[in-house]
Structures are given as C-alpha cells and as structure tokens.
Scaffold this motif. Structure first.
Motif, PDB file in Angstrom:
ATOM      1  N   MET A 136      11.106  -2.611  -9.280  1.00 38.64           N
ATOM      2  CA  MET A 136      10.683  -3.577 -10.286  1.00 38.64           C
ATOM      3  C   MET A 136       9.693  -4.591  -9.696  1.00 38.64           C
ATOM      4  SD  MET A 136      13.018  -5.921 -12.897  1.00 38.64           S
ATOM      5  CE  MET A 136      14.473  -5.282 -12.201  1.00 38.64           C
ATOM      6  N   THR A 137       9.793  -4.865  -8.406  1.00 43.80           N
ATOM      7  CA  THR A 137       8.838  -5.798  -7.790  1.00 43.80           C
ATOM      8  C   THR A 137       7.494  -5.139  -7.548  1.00 43.80           C
ATOM      9  OG1 THR A 137       9.477  -5.277  -5.509  1.00 43.80           O
ATOM     10  CG2 THR A 137      10.702  -7.034  -6.641  1.00 43.80           C
ATOM     11  N   VAL A 138       7.462  -3.826  -7.460  1.00 45.82           N
ATOM     12  CA  VAL A 138       6.228  -3.106  -7.187  1.00 45.82           C
ATOM     13  C   VAL A 138       5.518  -2.731  -8.484  1.00 45.82           C
ATOM     14  CG1 VAL A 138       5.254  -1.043  -6.118  1.00 45.82           C
ATOM     15  CG2 VAL A 138       7.157  -2.233  -5.028  1.00 45.82           C
ATOM     16  N   HIS A 139       6.260  -2.115  -9.401  1.00 51.01           N
ATOM     17  CA  HIS A 139       5.739  -1.726 -10.715  1.00 51.01           C
ATOM     18  C   HIS A 139       6.620  -2.397 -11.760  1.00 51.01           C
ATOM     19  CE1 HIS A 139       3.023   1.245  -9.077  1.00 51.01           C
ATOM     20  NE2 HIS A 139       4.011   1.706  -8.327  1.00 51.01           N
ATOM     21  N   HIS A 140       6.136  -3.494 -12.315  1.00 53.83           N
ATOM     22  CA  HIS A 140       6.981  -4.334 -13.160  1.00 53.83           C
ATOM     23  C   HIS A 140       7.537  -3.590 -14.373  1.00 53.83           C
ATOM     24  CE1 HIS A 140       5.812  -7.577 -10.631  1.00 53.83           C
ATOM     25  NE2 HIS A 140       4.527  -7.423 -10.925  1.00 53.83           N
ATOM     26  N   ALA A 190      27.488   5.981  -2.778  1.00 55.57           N
ATOM     27  CA  ALA A 190      26.402   5.500  -1.919  1.00 55.57           C
ATOM     28  C   ALA A 190      25.049   5.641  -2.610  1.00 55.57           C
ATOM     29  CB  ALA A 190      26.396   6.265  -0.595  1.00 55.57           C
ATOM     30  N   THR A 191      24.807   6.786  -3.218  1.00 52.59           N
ATOM     31  CA  THR A 191      23.519   6.967  -3.894  1.00 52.59           C
ATOM     32  C   THR A 191      23.419   6.082  -5.129  1.00 52.59           C
ATOM     33  OG1 THR A 191      24.362   8.918  -5.066  1.00 52.59           O
ATOM     34  CG2 THR A 191      23.107   9.300  -3.029  1.00 52.59           C
ATOM     35  N   GLY A 192      24.533   5.837  -5.788  1.00 52.57           N
ATOM     36  CA  GLY A 192      24.519   4.927  -6.941  1.00 52.57           C
ATOM     37  C   GLY A 192      24.144   3.511  -6.534  1.00 52.57           C
ATOM     38  N   PHE A 193      24.730   3.045  -5.437  1.00 56.70           N
ATOM     39  CA  PHE A 193      24.404   1.711  -4.936  1.00 56.70           C
ATOM     40  C   PHE A 193      22.935   1.634  -4.505  1.00 56.70           C
ATOM     41  CE2 PHE A 193      23.954  -1.116  -1.249  1.00 56.70           C
ATOM     42  CZ  PHE A 193      24.249  -2.320  -1.847  1.00 56.70           C
ATOM     43  N   LEU A 194      22.483   2.639  -3.770  1.00 55.65           N
ATOM     44  CA  LEU A 194      21.092   2.659  -3.323  1.00 55.65           C
ATOM     45  C   LEU A 194      20.117   2.759  -4.492  1.00 55.65           C
ATOM     46  CD1 LEU A 194      21.377   4.892  -0.129  1.00 55.65           C
ATOM     47  CD2 LEU A 194      20.972   2.422  -0.244  1.00 55.65           C
ATOM     48  N   LEU A 195      20.515   3.459  -5.547  1.00 57.80           N
ATOM     49  CA  LEU A 195      19.663   3.538  -6.738  1.00 57.80           C
ATOM     50  C   LEU A 195      19.525   2.177  -7.403  1.00 57.80           C
ATOM     51  CD1 LEU A 195      20.632   6.918  -8.400  1.00 57.80           C
ATOM     52  CD2 LEU A 195      18.319   6.160  -7.841  1.00 57.80           C
ATOM     53  N   VAL A 196      20.616   1.439  -7.483  1.00 60.10           N
ATOM     54  CA  VAL A 196      20.549   0.107  -8.097  1.00 60.10           C
ATOM     55  C   VAL A 196      19.648  -0.808  -7.281  1.00 60.10           C
ATOM     56  CG1 VAL A 196      21.892  -1.954  -8.664  1.00 60.10           C
ATOM     57  CG2 VAL A 196      22.756   0.294  -9.294  1.00 60.10           C
ATOM     58  N   VAL A 197      19.867  -0.847  -5.980  1.00 62.21           N
ATOM     59  CA  VAL A 197      19.054  -1.698  -5.106  1.00 62.21           C
ATOM     60  C   VAL A 197      17.597  -1.234  -5.114  1.00 62.21           C
ATOM     61  CG1 VAL A 197      18.703  -2.432  -2.717  1.00 62.21           C
ATOM     62  CG2 VAL A 197      21.010  -2.334  -3.669  1.00 62.21           C
ATOM     63  N   GLY A 198      17.390   0.073  -5.014  1.00 64.98           N
ATOM     64  CA  GLY A 198      16.032   0.612  -5.013  1.00 64.98           C
ATOM     65  C   GLY A 198      15.304   0.381  -6.317  1.00 64.98           C
ATOM     66  N   SER A 199      16.015   0.451  -7.425  1.00 64.66           N
ATOM     67  CA  SER A 199      15.362   0.219  -8.723  1.00 64.66           C
ATOM     68  C   SER A 199      14.956  -1.242  -8.874  1.00 64.66           C
ATOM     69  CB  SER A 199      16.274   0.647  -9.873  1.00 64.66           C
ATOM     70  OG  SER A 199      17.406  -0.195  -9.973  1.00 64.66           O
ATOM     71  N   PHE A 200      15.742  -2.157  -8.286  1.00 65.07           N
ATOM     72  CA  PHE A 200      15.337  -3.570  -8.300  1.00 65.07           C
ATOM     73  C   PHE A 200      14.089  -3.786  -7.448  1.00 65.07           C
ATOM     74  CE2 PHE A 200      19.905  -5.047  -9.291  1.00 65.07           C
ATOM     75  CZ  PHE A 200      19.693  -4.812 -10.632  1.00 65.07           C
ATOM     76  N   TYR A 201      14.010  -3.090  -6.310  1.00 61.35           N
ATOM     77  CA  TYR A 201      12.796  -3.184  -5.501  1.00 61.35           C
ATOM     78  C   TYR A 201      11.611  -2.570  -6.256  1.00 61.35           C
ATOM     79  CZ  TYR A 201       9.278  -2.329  -1.994  1.00 61.35           C
ATOM     80  OH  TYR A 201       8.088  -2.282  -1.321  1.00 61.35           O
ATOM     81  N   LEU A 223       0.824  -1.206   0.000  1.00 64.40           N
ATOM     82  CA  LEU A 223       0.000   0.000   0.000  1.00 64.40           C
ATOM     83  C   LEU A 223       0.858   1.257   0.000  1.00 64.40           C
ATOM     84  CD1 LEU A 223      -2.822  -1.002   2.491  1.00 64.40           C
ATOM     85  CD2 LEU A 223      -2.951  -0.846   0.003  1.00 64.40           C
ATOM     86  N   ALA A 224       2.036   1.180   0.602  1.00 63.27           N
ATOM     87  CA  ALA A 224       2.938   2.327   0.636  1.00 63.27           C
ATOM     88  C   ALA A 224       3.925   2.307  -0.523  1.00 63.27           C
ATOM     89  CB  ALA A 224       3.699   2.342   1.951  1.00 63.27           C
ATOM     90  N   ALA A 225       3.736   1.415  -1.475  1.00 61.17           N
ATOM     91  CA  ALA A 225       4.696   1.228  -2.558  1.00 61.17           C
ATOM     92  C   ALA A 225       4.941   2.462  -3.415  1.00 61.17           C
ATOM     93  CB  ALA A 225       4.258   0.064  -3.442  1.00 61.17           C
ATOM     94  N   PRO A 226       3.946   3.323  -3.683  1.00 60.98           N
ATOM     95  CA  PRO A 226       4.255   4.490  -4.507  1.00 60.98           C
ATOM     96  C   PRO A 226       5.332   5.396  -3.909  1.00 60.98           C
ATOM     97  CG  PRO A 226       1.900   4.164  -4.409  1.00 60.98           C
ATOM     98  CD  PRO A 226       2.522   3.199  -3.440  1.00 60.98           C
ATOM     99  N   VAL A 227       5.581   5.265  -2.625  1.00 59.87           N
ATOM    100  CA  VAL A 227       6.603   6.079  -1.982  1.00 59.87           C
ATOM    101  C   VAL A 227       7.978   5.773  -2.565  1.00 59.87           C
ATOM    102  CG1 VAL A 227       7.723   6.554   0.236  1.00 59.87           C
ATOM    103  CG2 VAL A 227       5.245   6.310   0.107  1.00 59.87           C
ATOM    104  N   ILE A 228       8.215   4.548  -3.011  1.00 59.20           N
ATOM    105  CA  ILE A 228       9.528   4.169  -3.537  1.00 59.20           C
ATOM    106  C   ILE A 228       9.909   5.010  -4.749  1.00 59.20           C
ATOM    107  CG2 ILE A 228       8.640   2.249  -4.921  1.00 59.20           C
ATOM    108  CD1 ILE A 228      12.055   2.331  -3.187  1.00 59.20           C
ATOM    109  N   PHE A 279      13.248   1.606 -15.472  1.00 63.21           N
ATOM    110  CA  PHE A 279      14.100   2.423 -14.610  1.00 63.21           C
ATOM    111  C   PHE A 279      15.352   1.663 -14.185  1.00 63.21           C
ATOM    112  CE2 PHE A 279      15.251   4.513 -10.570  1.00 63.21           C
ATOM    113  CZ  PHE A 279      15.503   5.773 -11.079  1.00 63.21           C
ATOM    114  N   SER A 280      15.229   0.369 -13.912  1.00 63.82           N
ATOM    115  CA  SER A 280      16.407  -0.435 -13.549  1.00 63.82           C
ATOM    116  C   SER A 280      17.423  -0.454 -14.679  1.00 63.82           C
ATOM    117  CB  SER A 280      15.997  -1.867 -13.209  1.00 63.82           C
ATOM    118  OG  SER A 280      15.199  -1.897 -12.079  1.00 63.82           O
ATOM    119  N   THR A 281      16.934  -0.568 -15.897  1.00 66.63           N
ATOM    120  CA  THR A 281      17.835  -0.557 -17.053  1.00 66.63           C
ATOM    121  C   THR A 281      18.560   0.779 -17.158  1.00 66.63           C
ATOM    122  OG1 THR A 281      16.357  -2.081 -18.192  1.00 66.63           O
ATOM    123  CG2 THR A 281      17.946  -0.886 -19.544  1.00 66.63           C
TER     124      THR A 281
END
Length: 151
Positions: A79-83, A66-77, A20-25, A89-91
């Motif tokens: 992908m689980t919320v909005h395929h 740090a932000t580059g690493f977090l962007l990669v991890v966050g973009s993978f997450y 339910l809070a997924a749009p926050v990502i 965005f992950s690409t």
C-alpha cells in the motif's frame, strides 16, 4: 540542519533503491498467496486427521499461519508503494485473514458435534479473489496492449 541531512543521506539512498525495486513486492505477494493456498490444503488434511482425536487436538497449520501473517504485513507495505492497488489488495487479504479465523472455529465446531469436516469454502473463495487481483497487478503487462487499444 546540514548534519541532519547528512545523517540521513544513506537512508535516502536506501529508500531510492527500494522504491526502484518496489515492483518486486507484487511478485513476492503472489508467491506468498500461492504458498498460503498450499498451506490451506495442508491444513485441511491435517484438521481432518486431528478431528478423529477430538476437537481439542485441532491446531492451525504453521505454513498457512506464517504466510497469512506475511501477506497482511506485505500488503500493508504494498500500500505504501502502490496506493490504490495496495489498498484493494490489503482489503482482500484482511478479508481472507478474518475468514481463516472463522473457518478454523467452524472446523472445531464440526469436530465437537461429530460432524464431517467441511472444506473451508469461504477462505477458498477469499483467497481466489485475492489471487485474481494480484495476478492482475503482476501480469497486467501481458494484456496491456489489448487493454490500451480498447481503453
């Protein structure tokens, strides 16, 4: 089997709350991307100063890493919320991440050959394209009425 379901009942509640809070990502990724761009500016200024001491002294800026690493991890997450949006965005983020690696190596080569330190043009373009896409994902509600009228 009932014990299995009851053991993971709280997990289901947590997942439901997170979905339910997924749009926050998307907004979090937007903030991380802007912070990454600020880190890129700081890194460029840092590399210019470090190049005068020699190419061995050149180091990546910790904010951009740090932000580059977090962007990669966050973009993978994401992908689980909005395929679809997450895959695109992950690409873009992975392209930006790889570009950052090569841009840093290029700055070292320029310093090693006593050339002027060039701006990281490829990484700037890659981050700008990623910024445009995440802005589209997060701020679509602004243009949705006009978009829906046409499409």
């Amino acid at each position: 089997m009932e014990n299995f379901v009851s053991l993971f009942g709280p997990v289901d509640a947590i997942l439901a709350r997170e979905v339910l809070a997924a749009p926050v990502i998307a907004y979090l990724l937007l903030g991380l991307l802007v912070a990454n761009m600020v880190g890129r500016i700081a890194e460029y200024k840092q590399l210019e100063a470090q190049a005068e001491e020699g190419w061995e002294a050149m180091q990546r800026h910790s904010l951009r890493v740090a932000t580059g690493f977090l962007l990669v991890v966050g973009s993978f997450y994401y992908m689980t919320v909005h395929h679809h949006g997450g895959l695109v965005f992950s690409t873009l983020v992975l392209g930006m991440f790889i570009t950052d690696l090569f841009e840093f190596e290029s700055r070292q080569v320029e310093a090693r050959n006593d050339r002027e330190i060039d701006k990281p043009k490829g990484a700037i373009v890659a981050s700008f394209v990623a910024l445009l896409y995440i802005l589209y994902q997060t701020l679509f509600f602004v243009i949705a009425p006009a978009w829906n009228a046409v499409v």
